[in-house]
Write a protein that holds these residues in place. Structure first.
Motif, PDB file in Angstrom:
ATOM      1  N   THR A 171       0.777  -1.115   0.137  1.00 45.36           N
ATOM      2  CA  THR A 171       0.117   0.036  -0.139  1.00 45.36           C
ATOM      3  C   THR A 171       0.917   1.278  -0.069  1.00 45.36           C
ATOM      4  O   THR A 171       0.288   2.295  -0.151  1.00 45.36           O
ATOM      5  N   LYS A 172       2.147   1.148   0.038  1.00 44.17           N
ATOM      6  CA  LYS A 172       3.139   2.180   0.029  1.00 44.17           C
ATOM      7  C   LYS A 172       4.356   2.037  -1.018  1.00 44.17           C
ATOM      8  O   LYS A 172       5.281   1.833  -0.574  1.00 44.17           O
ATOM      9  N   PRO A 173       3.874   1.824  -2.446  1.00 43.93           N
ATOM     10  CA  PRO A 173       4.887   1.678  -3.216  1.00 43.93           C
ATOM     11  C   PRO A 173       6.067   2.745  -3.445  1.00 43.93           C
ATOM     12  O   PRO A 173       5.807   3.720  -3.212  1.00 43.93           O
ATOM     13  N   LYS A 174       7.112   2.216  -3.462  1.00 42.84           N
ATOM     14  CA  LYS A 174       8.168   3.005  -4.038  1.00 42.84           C
ATOM     15  C   LYS A 174       8.283   3.429  -5.391  1.00 42.84           C
ATOM     16  O   LYS A 174       8.458   2.364  -6.024  1.00 42.84           O
ATOM     17  N   LEU A 175       8.325   4.619  -5.864  1.00 44.77           N
ATOM     18  CA  LEU A 175       8.180   4.963  -7.078  1.00 44.77           C
ATOM     19  C   LEU A 175       9.374   6.033  -7.582  1.00 44.77           C
ATOM     20  O   LEU A 175       9.864   6.575  -6.831  1.00 44.77           O
ATOM     21  N   ILE A 176       9.633   5.778  -8.847  1.00 49.20           N
ATOM     22  CA  ILE A 176      10.262   6.920  -9.587  1.00 49.20           C
ATOM     23  C   ILE A 176       9.268   7.464 -10.610  1.00 49.20           C
ATOM     24  O   ILE A 176       8.628   6.661 -11.069  1.00 49.20           O
ATOM     25  N   TRP A 177       9.425   8.782 -10.928  1.00 42.56           N
ATOM     26  CA  TRP A 177       8.679   9.277 -11.902  1.00 42.56           C
ATOM     27  C   TRP A 177       9.437  10.491 -12.833  1.00 42.56           C
ATOM     28  O   TRP A 177      10.657  10.550 -12.448  1.00 42.56           O
ATOM     29  N   ALA A 178       8.891  10.635 -14.024  1.00 45.95           N
ATOM     30  CA  ALA A 178       9.448  11.590 -14.812  1.00 45.95           C
ATOM     31  C   ALA A 178       8.620  12.309 -15.659  1.00 45.95           C
ATOM     32  O   ALA A 178       7.658  11.692 -16.175  1.00 45.95           O
ATOM     33  N   PHE A 179       8.982  13.574 -15.980  1.00 50.67           N
ATOM     34  CA  PHE A 179       8.130  14.404 -16.801  1.00 50.67           C
ATOM     35  C   PHE A 179       8.895  14.839 -18.143  1.00 50.67           C
ATOM     36  O   PHE A 179       9.998  15.390 -17.801  1.00 50.67           O
ATOM     37  N   GLY A 180       8.544  14.634 -19.146  1.00 56.58           N
ATOM     38  CA  GLY A 180       9.202  15.013 -20.505  1.00 56.58           C
ATOM     39  C   GLY A 180       8.189  16.168 -21.294  1.00 56.58           C
ATOM     40  O   GLY A 180       7.083  15.989 -21.379  1.00 56.58           O
ATOM     41  N   THR A 181       8.997  17.252 -21.975  1.00 55.13           N
ATOM     42  CA  THR A 181       8.017  18.231 -22.662  1.00 55.13           C
ATOM     43  C   THR A 181       8.061  18.127 -24.041  1.00 55.13           C
ATOM     44  O   THR A 181       7.411  18.471 -24.946  1.00 55.13           O
ATOM     45  N   THR A 182       8.644  16.852 -24.719  1.00 51.10           N
ATOM     46  CA  THR A 182       8.882  16.716 -25.991  1.00 51.10           C
ATOM     47  C   THR A 182       8.099  15.500 -26.285  1.00 51.10           C
ATOM     48  O   THR A 182       8.823  14.242 -26.012  1.00 51.10           O
ATOM     49  N   ASN A 183       7.156  15.560 -27.274  1.00 52.98           N
ATOM     50  CA  ASN A 183       6.319  14.304 -27.463  1.00 52.98           C
ATOM     51  C   ASN A 183       6.924  13.328 -28.620  1.00 52.98           C
ATOM     52  O   ASN A 183       7.894  13.787 -29.483  1.00 52.98           O
ATOM     53  N   PRO A 184       7.034  12.145 -28.564  1.00 54.41           N
ATOM     54  CA  PRO A 184       7.947  11.345 -29.355  1.00 54.41           C
ATOM     55  C   PRO A 184       7.102  11.516 -30.855  1.00 54.41           C
ATOM     56  O   PRO A 184       7.965  10.881 -31.874  1.00 54.41           O
ATOM     57  N   ASN A 185       6.038  11.829 -30.942  1.00 53.75           N
ATOM     58  CA  ASN A 185       5.368  12.014 -32.504  1.00 53.75           C
ATOM     59  C   ASN A 185       5.334  10.729 -33.091  1.00 53.75           C
ATOM     60  O   ASN A 185       5.543  10.624 -34.290  1.00 53.75           O
ATOM     61  N   SER A 186       5.198   9.725 -32.329  1.00 50.94           N
ATOM     62  CA  SER A 186       4.923   8.410 -32.926  1.00 50.94           C
ATOM     63  C   SER A 186       4.143   7.461 -32.100  1.00 50.94           C
ATOM     64  O   SER A 186       4.326   7.507 -30.568  1.00 50.94           O
ATOM     65  N   ASN A 187       3.351   6.794 -32.353  1.00 53.05           N
ATOM     66  CA  ASN A 187       2.622   5.939 -31.505  1.00 53.05           C
ATOM     67  C   ASN A 187       3.241   4.478 -31.415  1.00 53.05           C
ATOM     68  O   ASN A 187       2.674   3.477 -30.825  1.00 53.05           O
TER      69      ASN A 187
END
Length: 452
Positions: free
Chosen positions: A177-193
């Motif tokens: 119930t208390k997972p250890k996480l890493i997170w990231a935020f990027g502003t450049t879209n890969p422009n690919s699916n």
């Protein structure tokens, strides 16, 4: 009798209709019909567009009892939430609108190396791509072909409209119930699916812990973590990892060596040389005997930190400039030794300052100037880029600005002693009798009385 039978049949029909309505409500999933991603694959692109708002999912969450979860705002650009629903967990990553959304990621661990990650980004067609990846270190993660837990994009609970888009996925619970996480935020879209599309480096990332033990009620907004008052002001106290401790040691040692000891040795030479002949001893002790071990240790720890993190050497400007400054420092020390031990005739006889003396002074100023730039780049950009931790406090900026002004001011003030230094170095005029007595004599030169 007939009217009574009719009322009975009418009541029975009403009861069946009411029960059927409740039954449909109970059968509806909390996730609004489930994710559209391919649960059988390791990574997937959502097959349908996310809901326009996600308000229905939020209302369902807030009115459902028995569920637990929590929200947290992390860094400067995103908030996250999680809801435990039986054997699965629904995670939501939401942009707070302070930067353009390129992609967002959650990883289940404490560091980037070998941590399973779920990376999501919106596409131009309104659909969402989910990619499960791993990385051996601080490098771009690649697709994980066999993740231990397969995640699926939840298009119905996601929302790409407005200035605070959110991306949601479900994943089997790991039992905590208390997972250890890493997170990231990027502003450049890969422009690919494509799930293996290349990703531009994030602008911010860190490690955190999310408490999913809080009961879900009308006061929680886990479906929209940005608007959840319980998510605001969250702070992380995750201990530093070994490679992060090495980065801190590298920064401290190099800052002490380049920005304290080297300027101290330069200022000592600038001020003391006009008052004592022992100034050189203090100068080289500061510049080499003390500074060199500190600087070498700092560079060595930095190299070890890169290796420990599994990152690449010399892959960014900070690392390349660090090696360059390190080499220039030792060139400067060598030039200083040459100046001290090898005296050209122009100096020993005519007291004319040789060119290498000016080169030594200018190179020393360049080393210290580059070190100021390097230190600021290190704590201002490199730290967040390679450590995955929050940015350094603005107090570091304040100290840096004070020091970058104070050191040049002190050095320029010391130039007031330059005229005195030049007078001391000027050859002392000799009296004619002294000059005559010091003239060399030659055995083969005839005496004046023998000339005829």
């Amino acid at each position: 009798m007939r009217s009574g039978l009719g009322l009975f049949l009418l009541g029975l029909a009403s009861l069946v209709a009411a029960k059927d309505g409740r039954g449909r409500g109970d059968d509806d999933s909390y996730y609004g019909g489930g994710g559209d991603g391919d649960a059988s694959g390791t990574s997937s692109a959502a097959a349908s567009s996310p809901s326009a708002t996600g308000a229905a999912a939020s209302d369902a969450t807030n009115s459902t009892s028995g569920l637990t979860g929590g929200s947290k705002c992390v860094g400067s650009y995103m908030c996250i939430s999680g809801v435990i629903n039986g054997s699965t967990v629904q995670y939501t990553m939401q942009s707070n609108g302070k930067a353009n959304l390129g992609w967002m990621a959650l990883g289940f661990g404490t560091q980037m190396a070998n941590t399973p990650m779920v990376i999501m980004w919106p596409n131009s067609d309104g659909k969402i791509t989910l990619s499960q990846r791993k990385a051996p270190g601080e490098v771009m993660p690649t697709v994980d072909s066999s993740p231990a837990r397969v995640a699926s994009a939840d298009a119905a609970a996601s929302d790409l409209s407005g200035t605070q888009p959110k991306l949601t996925f479900t994943i089997p619970s790991d039992g905590t119930t208390k997972p250890k996480l890493i997170w990231a935020f990027g502003t450049t879209n890969p422009n690919s699916n494509a799930v293996d599309a290349s990703l531009e480096q994030h602008i911010e990332s860190a490690a955190t812990t999310l408490d999913l033990s809080q009961p879900i009620s009308s006061g929680n907004s886990t479906a929209d973590p940005v608007s959840d008052p319980n998510a605001a002001g969250g702070s992380d106290s995750t201990p530093l990892l070994p490679f992060q401790k090495m980065i801190v040691a590298h920064a401290l040692l190099c800052t002490i060596g380049f920005l304290i000891l080297l300027p101290a040795g330069a200022l000592l030479a600038r001020y003391a040389r006009t008052f004592t002949s022992g100034w050189f001893q203090g100068h080289w002790i500061f510049q080499f005997a003390i500074a060199a071990p500190v600087i070498i240790s700092g560079v060595a720890v930095g190299i070890a930190a890169v290796s420990s993190a599994g990152a690449m050497h010399l892959d960014d400007d900070h690392k390349r400039w660090g090696v360059a400054i390190f080499v220039i420092y030792f060139i400067q020390c060598a030039v200083g030794a040459i100046i001290h031990w090898i005296k050209p005739t122009s100096w020993t006889v005519r007291k004319k300052r040789p060119a290498q003396n000016y080169f030594h002074a200018i190179l020393g100023i360049i080393v210290i100037g580059l070190a100021f730039f390097q230190v600021r780049n290190g704590y201002n950009e490199e730290w967040t880029s390679v450590s995955g931790r929050p940015p350094i406090s603005n107090a570091a900026n304040i100290v840096w600005y004070v020091w970058v002004v104070l050191v040049p001011v002190l050095y320029l003030a010391g130039l007031a002693f330059l005229p005195k230094q030049l007078r001391q170095e000027r050859p002392t005029p000799k009296a004619p009798s002294e000059e005559y007595s010091l003239r060399p004599s030659y055995a083969d030169e005839p005496r004046y009385s023998d000339r005829g």
